[in-house]
Design a protein around this motif. Structure first.
Motif, PDB file in Angstrom:
ATOM      1  N   GLY A  20      10.502   2.898  -6.849  1.00  0.00           N
ATOM      2  CA  GLY A  20      11.314   3.892  -6.137  1.00  0.00           C
ATOM      3  C   GLY A  20      10.757   4.172  -4.758  1.00  0.00           C
ATOM      4  O   GLY A  20      10.616   5.330  -4.352  1.00  0.00           O
ATOM      5  N   GLY A  21      10.431   3.111  -4.014  1.00  0.00           N
ATOM      6  CA  GLY A  21      10.086   3.254  -2.594  1.00  0.00           C
ATOM      7  C   GLY A  21      11.367   3.158  -1.774  1.00  0.00           C
ATOM      8  O   GLY A  21      12.481   3.136  -2.323  1.00  0.00           O
ATOM      9  N   ILE A  22      11.216   3.072  -0.447  1.00  0.00           N
ATOM     10  CA  ILE A  22      12.418   3.046   0.396  1.00  0.00           C
ATOM     11  C   ILE A  22      13.249   1.800   0.107  1.00  0.00           C
ATOM     12  O   ILE A  22      14.492   1.845   0.139  1.00  0.00           O
ATOM     13  N   ARG A  43       7.070   4.186 -11.480  1.00  0.00           N
ATOM     14  CA  ARG A  43       5.917   4.605 -12.294  1.00  0.00           C
ATOM     15  C   ARG A  43       5.463   6.033 -11.994  1.00  0.00           C
ATOM     16  O   ARG A  43       4.881   6.699 -12.838  1.00  0.00           O
ATOM     17  N   ASP A  44       5.720   6.535 -10.773  1.00  0.00           N
ATOM     18  CA  ASP A  44       5.337   7.911 -10.429  1.00  0.00           C
ATOM     19  C   ASP A  44       6.607   8.684 -10.052  1.00  0.00           C
ATOM     20  O   ASP A  44       7.419   8.957 -10.907  1.00  0.00           O
ATOM     21  N   THR A  45       6.749   9.016  -8.766  1.00  0.00           N
ATOM     22  CA  THR A  45       7.988   9.649  -8.299  1.00  0.00           C
ATOM     23  C   THR A  45       8.460   8.909  -7.046  1.00  0.00           C
ATOM     24  O   THR A  45       7.663   8.225  -6.398  1.00  0.00           O
ATOM     25  N   PRO A  46       9.736   9.069  -6.671  1.00  0.00           N
ATOM     26  CA  PRO A  46      10.233   8.345  -5.493  1.00  0.00           C
ATOM     27  C   PRO A  46       9.423   8.701  -4.237  1.00  0.00           C
ATOM     28  O   PRO A  46       9.157   9.877  -3.975  1.00  0.00           O
ATOM     29  N   GLY A  49       4.571   5.965  -3.228  1.00  0.00           N
ATOM     30  CA  GLY A  49       3.816   4.817  -2.703  1.00  0.00           C
ATOM     31  C   GLY A  49       3.801   4.849  -1.172  1.00  0.00           C
ATOM     32  O   GLY A  49       3.814   5.924  -0.551  1.00  0.00           O
ATOM     33  N   GLN A  50       3.801   3.669  -0.576  1.00  0.00           N
ATOM     34  CA  GLN A  50       3.707   3.576   0.888  1.00  0.00           C
ATOM     35  C   GLN A  50       4.843   4.325   1.593  1.00  0.00           C
ATOM     36  O   GLN A  50       4.667   4.871   2.681  1.00  0.00           O
ATOM     37  N   SER A  51       6.022   4.346   0.943  1.00  0.00           N
ATOM     38  CA  SER A  51       7.215   4.874   1.624  1.00  0.00           C
ATOM     39  C   SER A  51       7.125   6.355   1.933  1.00  0.00           C
ATOM     40  O   SER A  51       7.852   6.848   2.802  1.00  0.00           O
ATOM     41  N   ALA A 359      -4.150   8.663   2.447  1.00  0.00           N
ATOM     42  CA  ALA A 359      -4.190   7.196   2.514  1.00  0.00           C
ATOM     43  C   ALA A 359      -2.998   6.620   1.768  1.00  0.00           C
ATOM     44  O   ALA A 359      -2.429   7.255   0.876  1.00  0.00           O
ATOM     45  N   GLY A 360      -2.630   5.416   2.131  1.00  0.00           N
ATOM     46  CA  GLY A 360      -1.594   4.671   1.419  1.00  0.00           C
ATOM     47  C   GLY A 360      -2.081   3.241   1.298  1.00  0.00           C
ATOM     48  O   GLY A 360      -2.863   2.781   2.125  1.00  0.00           O
ATOM     49  N   VAL A 361      -1.616   2.541   0.279  1.00  0.00           N
ATOM     50  CA  VAL A 361      -2.091   1.165   0.080  1.00  0.00           C
ATOM     51  C   VAL A 361      -0.983   0.195   0.481  1.00  0.00           C
ATOM     52  O   VAL A 361       0.093   0.161  -0.118  1.00  0.00           O
ATOM     53  N   GLY A 386       6.102  -7.025  -0.285  1.00  0.00           N
ATOM     54  CA  GLY A 386       5.122  -7.614   0.630  1.00  0.00           C
ATOM     55  C   GLY A 386       5.437  -7.296   2.086  1.00  0.00           C
ATOM     56  O   GLY A 386       5.273  -8.143   2.956  1.00  0.00           O
ATOM     57  N   PHE A 387       5.871  -6.081   2.364  1.00  0.00           N
ATOM     58  CA  PHE A 387       6.303  -5.744   3.730  1.00  0.00           C
ATOM     59  C   PHE A 387       5.132  -5.616   4.712  1.00  0.00           C
ATOM     60  O   PHE A 387       5.330  -5.363   5.900  1.00  0.00           O
ATOM     61  N   SER A 388       3.925  -5.800   4.227  1.00  0.00           N
ATOM     62  CA  SER A 388       2.738  -5.995   5.070  1.00  0.00           C
ATOM     63  C   SER A 388       2.529  -4.929   6.147  1.00  0.00           C
ATOM     64  O   SER A 388       2.179  -5.243   7.288  1.00  0.00           O
ATOM     65  N   HIS A 390       4.805  -2.823   7.556  1.00  0.00           N
ATOM     66  CA  HIS A 390       5.857  -2.436   8.503  1.00  0.00           C
ATOM     67  C   HIS A 390       7.238  -2.435   7.855  1.00  0.00           C
ATOM     68  O   HIS A 390       8.224  -2.782   8.485  1.00  0.00           O
ATOM     69  N   GLY A 391       7.299  -2.001   6.601  1.00  0.00           N
ATOM     70  CA  GLY A 391       8.570  -2.040   5.879  1.00  0.00           C
ATOM     71  C   GLY A 391       9.360  -0.750   5.889  1.00  0.00           C
ATOM     72  O   GLY A 391      10.484  -0.719   5.368  1.00  0.00           O
ATOM     73  N   PHE A 392       8.811   0.326   6.479  1.00  0.00           N
ATOM     74  CA  PHE A 392       9.583   1.572   6.468  1.00  0.00           C
ATOM     75  C   PHE A 392      10.823   1.434   7.353  1.00  0.00           C
ATOM     76  O   PHE A 392      11.941   1.719   6.937  1.00  0.00           O
TER      77      PHE A 392
HETATM   78  C1  LIG Z   1      -0.667   4.251   6.144  1.00  0.00           C
HETATM   79  C2  LIG Z   1       0.576   3.421   6.313  1.00  0.00           C
HETATM   80  C3  LIG Z   1       1.249   3.455   7.545  1.00  0.00           C
HETATM   81  C4  LIG Z   1       2.431   2.689   7.707  1.00  0.00           C
HETATM   82  N1  LIG Z   1       3.162   2.842   8.852  1.00  0.00           N
HETATM   83  C5  LIG Z   1       4.375   2.252   8.947  1.00  0.00           C
HETATM   84  C6  LIG Z   1       5.218   2.530  10.049  1.00  0.00           C
HETATM   85  O1  LIG Z   1       4.906   3.331  10.928  1.00  0.00           O
HETATM   86  N2  LIG Z   1       6.422   1.862  10.113  1.00  0.00           N
HETATM   87  C7  LIG Z   1       6.808   0.998   9.159  1.00  0.00           C
HETATM   88  O2  LIG Z   1       7.893   0.401   9.291  1.00  0.00           O
HETATM   89  N3  LIG Z   1       6.051   0.763   8.058  1.00  0.00           N
HETATM   90  C8  LIG Z   1       4.857   1.385   7.925  1.00  0.00           C
HETATM   91  N4  LIG Z   1       4.089   1.186   6.818  1.00  0.00           N
HETATM   92  C9  LIG Z   1       4.558   0.263   5.784  1.00  0.00           C
HETATM   93  C10 LIG Z   1       5.637   0.879   4.913  1.00  0.00           C
HETATM   94  O3  LIG Z   1       5.266   2.149   4.462  1.00  0.00           O
HETATM   95  C11 LIG Z   1       5.916  -0.046   3.708  1.00  0.00           C
HETATM   96  O4  LIG Z   1       6.075  -1.387   4.140  1.00  0.00           O
HETATM   97  C12 LIG Z   1       7.183   0.366   2.970  1.00  0.00           C
HETATM   98  O5  LIG Z   1       7.149   1.735   2.651  1.00  0.00           O
HETATM   99  C13 LIG Z   1       7.305  -0.482   1.694  1.00  0.00           C
HETATM  100  O6  LIG Z   1       8.302   0.069   0.884  1.00  0.00           O
HETATM  101  P1  LIG Z   1       8.476  -0.442  -0.611  1.00  0.00           P
HETATM  102  O7  LIG Z   1       9.610   0.288  -1.174  1.00  0.00           O
HETATM  103  O8  LIG Z   1       8.474  -1.935  -0.588  1.00  0.00           O
HETATM  104  O9  LIG Z   1       7.081  -0.077  -1.327  1.00  0.00           O
HETATM  105  P2  LIG Z   1       6.508   1.317  -1.859  1.00  0.00           P
HETATM  106  O10 LIG Z   1       6.927   2.453  -1.022  1.00  0.00           O
HETATM  107  O11 LIG Z   1       5.044   1.127  -2.034  1.00  0.00           O
HETATM  108  O12 LIG Z   1       7.233   1.498  -3.245  1.00  0.00           O
HETATM  109  C14 LIG Z   1       6.905   0.741  -4.382  1.00  0.00           C
HETATM  110  C15 LIG Z   1       7.046   1.642  -5.582  1.00  0.00           C
HETATM  111  O13 LIG Z   1       6.891   0.873  -6.754  1.00  0.00           O
HETATM  112  C16 LIG Z   1       6.256   1.661  -7.722  1.00  0.00           C
HETATM  113  N5  LIG Z   1       5.677   0.752  -8.710  1.00  0.00           N
HETATM  114  C17 LIG Z   1       4.643  -0.110  -8.569  1.00  0.00           C
HETATM  115  N6  LIG Z   1       4.442  -0.818  -9.691  1.00  0.00           N
HETATM  116  C18 LIG Z   1       5.372  -0.390 -10.588  1.00  0.00           C
HETATM  117  C19 LIG Z   1       5.685  -0.746 -11.926  1.00  0.00           C
HETATM  118  N7  LIG Z   1       4.985  -1.670 -12.590  1.00  0.00           N
HETATM  119  N8  LIG Z   1       6.706  -0.096 -12.548  1.00  0.00           N
HETATM  120  C20 LIG Z   1       7.421   0.863 -11.895  1.00  0.00           C
HETATM  121  N9  LIG Z   1       7.165   1.234 -10.616  1.00  0.00           N
HETATM  122  C21 LIG Z   1       6.159   0.611  -9.970  1.00  0.00           C
HETATM  123  C22 LIG Z   1       5.227   2.465  -6.924  1.00  0.00           C
HETATM  124  O14 LIG Z   1       4.847   3.649  -7.586  1.00  0.00           O
HETATM  125  C23 LIG Z   1       5.974   2.731  -5.629  1.00  0.00           C
HETATM  126  O15 LIG Z   1       6.606   3.991  -5.607  1.00  0.00           O
HETATM  127  C24 LIG Z   1       2.895   1.878   6.642  1.00  0.00           C
HETATM  128  C25 LIG Z   1       2.198   1.845   5.414  1.00  0.00           C
HETATM  129  C26 LIG Z   1       1.069   2.618   5.244  1.00  0.00           C
HETATM  130  C27 LIG Z   1       0.367   2.628   3.906  1.00  0.00           C
END
Ligand SMILES: Cc1cc2nc3c(=O)[nH]c(=O)nc-3n(C[C@H](O)[C@H](O)[C@H](O)COP(=O)(O)OP(=O)(O)OC[C@H]3O[C@@H](n4cnc5c(N)ncnc54)[C@H](O)[C@@H]3O)c2cc1C
Length: 437
Positions: A20-22, A43-46, A49-51, A359-361, A386-388, A390-392
């Motif tokens: 439930g990330g972005i 696994r937690d709440t929307p 994670g990084q989002s 912190a965020g991973v 794997g948005f490395s 910059h996935g927001f």
């Molecule tokens: C400190 C920091 C600064 C950043 N700055 C920027 C920025 O300025 N601009 C930008 O574009 N990007 C930025 N990013 C990157 C951006 O935040 C991420 O690329 C983006 O949020 C990824 O979104 P996502 O939905 O793929 O992952 P996430 O947001 O990590 O969501 C994944 C979700 O999956 C859940 N999950 C994991 N495993 C399981 C499982 N087995 N079962 C159920 N749920 C699970 C997690 O709890 C999490 O909520 C930054 C990242 C960090 C950490």
């Protein structure tokens, strides 16, 4: 585990979204709009994670050209997002400025800008005098050769945006399981057939893996070996500074900086900590080139396993940051590094009191662009992960494209350079048998 009423393992979904990330929440929203029955498992709440933890930059500027078309399409979407979702997300189109502190950086910016013109981007190069005019608070002492500026870039509030997608998706009828891990994907005759949550099977012929740092492990379970790694990045927020206004996102040589709606400044030093784990050897060789090209991207922390044990006990809660079971601890020396750089470039900001540090991973891939699309070796499996780091900014458009793919459409934007097939040669064929038999 909290489930919405009416969800039962016997039901069948058109699409199950893991995470439930972005990316997961926006996919669910757009898929529901296309008429698909969708289930999100988080696994937690929307936004936990990084989002919900990132800096909030929404940029096209400086993108790898494989993802630039996606970034440009994303910006178009962001402009109408608040209206579309019926919710405020803190969107401000204030531009993005990247300073060049030396001639080598100026040459790099000129090269990128000339190539970006072919994509119709409004990026311009600024001289040092023009940069100072645009950012009058820059210190006279700051060494500066110029800057690159993209007026159409912007910023938004990360947690709020992710929750806005989540709430809008639920309003459209998307079902949700929160506080529960997907432990395994279900395969039948080589096709994806659903996911296991604890000991229950939830069935769907299409499953999107958008689990951020959780993706690699799940995918290995079905024989797709994504060389995904983790970088722990630290962010700091000052108390609001009512006398100062900054509409653009700014990148100093090492520090990214923006102001939020309440007037507080949010900043982060580029790069982060690579916490060594017991299985760190697994993808080490894939990152040799990445480390050479980005020497400042990660500092190796050999105390990773100990830190992990301490994290869950010490990471302190912050009111507007959703807690994560990952329990990532901020590296406070990174805040001091950023403040040292601010002292050189924007001294007023360096002295502002810090209100919160977190912190965020980051889920990183060796070529620093995400994987998006079908995994053809595993029919029914879709990846957007794997948005490395910059996935927001890309997230909403990534979700719209993934929803379309799940509905059987083709991608509306060229994402061919992000195809999961670029890693499929790594697949561990010995594991291709269904985990569920
Ligand atoms: C400190 C920091 C600064 C950043 N700055 C920027 C920025 O300025 N601009 C930008 O574009 N990007 C930025 N990013 C990157 C951006 O935040 C991420 O690329 C983006 O949020 C990824 O979104 P996502 O939905 O793929 O992952 P996430 O947001 O990590 O969501 C994944 C979700 O999956 C859940 N999950 C994991 N495993 C399981 C499982 N087995 N079962 C159920 N749920 C699970 C997690 O709890 C999490 O909520 C930054 C990242 C960090 C950490």
């Amino acid at each position: 585990m909290r489930t919405r009423q009416g969800i039962g393992p016997s039901q069948k979904w058109d699409l199950i979204v893991i995470g439930g990330g972005i990316v997961g929440c926006s996919t669910a929203f757009y898929a529901a709009r296309l008429g698909l029955r969708v289930l999100i498992v988080e696994r937690d709440t929307p936004g936990s994670g990084q989002s919900g933890r990132n800096l909030g930059f929404v940029r096209q500027q400086g993108r790898d050209f494989r993802e630039l078309p996606l970034a440009i399409a994303a910006l178009r979407l962001w402009n109408d997002l608040e209206e579309d979702l019926g919710r405020k997300v803190g969107w401000l189109r204030g531009g993005n400025v990247v300073l060049a502190a030396n001639d080598r950086e100026t040459a790099r910016q000129a090269d990128w800008q000339s190539k970006a013109k072919d994509f119709g981007l409004d990026t311009i190069l600024l001289t040092s005098a023009q940069t100072r005019e645009k950012l009058p608070f820059l210190s006279d002492k700051a060494s500066l050769c110029g800057a690159m500026f993209t007026a159409s870039d912007g910023r938004a509030e990360p947690g709020r945006t992710t929750r806005a997608f989540f709430e809008a998706a639920v309003e459209l009828g998307v079902s949700v399981i929160l506080g529960a891990h997907v432990t395994q994907l279900e395969l039948q005759a080589g096709n994806v057939h659903g996911v296991w949550v604890n000991d229950k099977l939830y069935r769907a012929d299409r499953v999107l893996c958008s689990a951020g740092t959780g993706s690699g492990k799940l995918l290995r379970g079905v024989g797709y070996n994504l060389p995904q790694e983790r970088i722990r990045a630290t962010v700091a927020r000052t108390l609001p500074a009512p006398g100062l206004t900054l509409t653009s996102c700014i990148s100093l040589p090492f520090t990214g900086l923006r102001q939020d709606e309440k007037g507080a400044f949010i900043f982060s030093v580029a790069g982060g900590e690579y916490d060594v784990r017991f299985d760190s050897w697994r993808y080490l060789h894939h990152y040799r080139e990445t480390r050479r090209a980005n020497p400042d991207a990660a500092r190796v922390n050999y105390f990773g396993p100990i830190l992990r044990f301490m994290s869950s006990r010490i990471a302190s809660p912050i009111a507007d940051i959703a807690p994560s079971s990952e329990g990532a601890r901020p590296a406070h020396y990174r805040v001091r590094q950023a403040q040292d750089e601010l002292r050189q470039f924007v001294p007023q900001l360096a002295e502002l009191a810090i209100e919160a540090v977190w912190a965020g991973v980051i889920d990183a891939l060796p070529d620093v662009v995400p994987v998006m699309g079908h995994v053809y070796e595993r029919p029914g499996l879709l990846l957007a992960t794997g948005f490395s780091g910059h996935g927001f900014g890309l997230g909403p458009m990534a979700g719209k494209i993934m929803a379309g793919l799940a509905a059987g459409h083709s991608a509306s934007v060229d994402i061919s350079g992000l195809s999961p097939s670029r890693f499929s040669h790594l697949s561990v064929t010995a594991r291709l048998a269904s985990p569920a038999g």
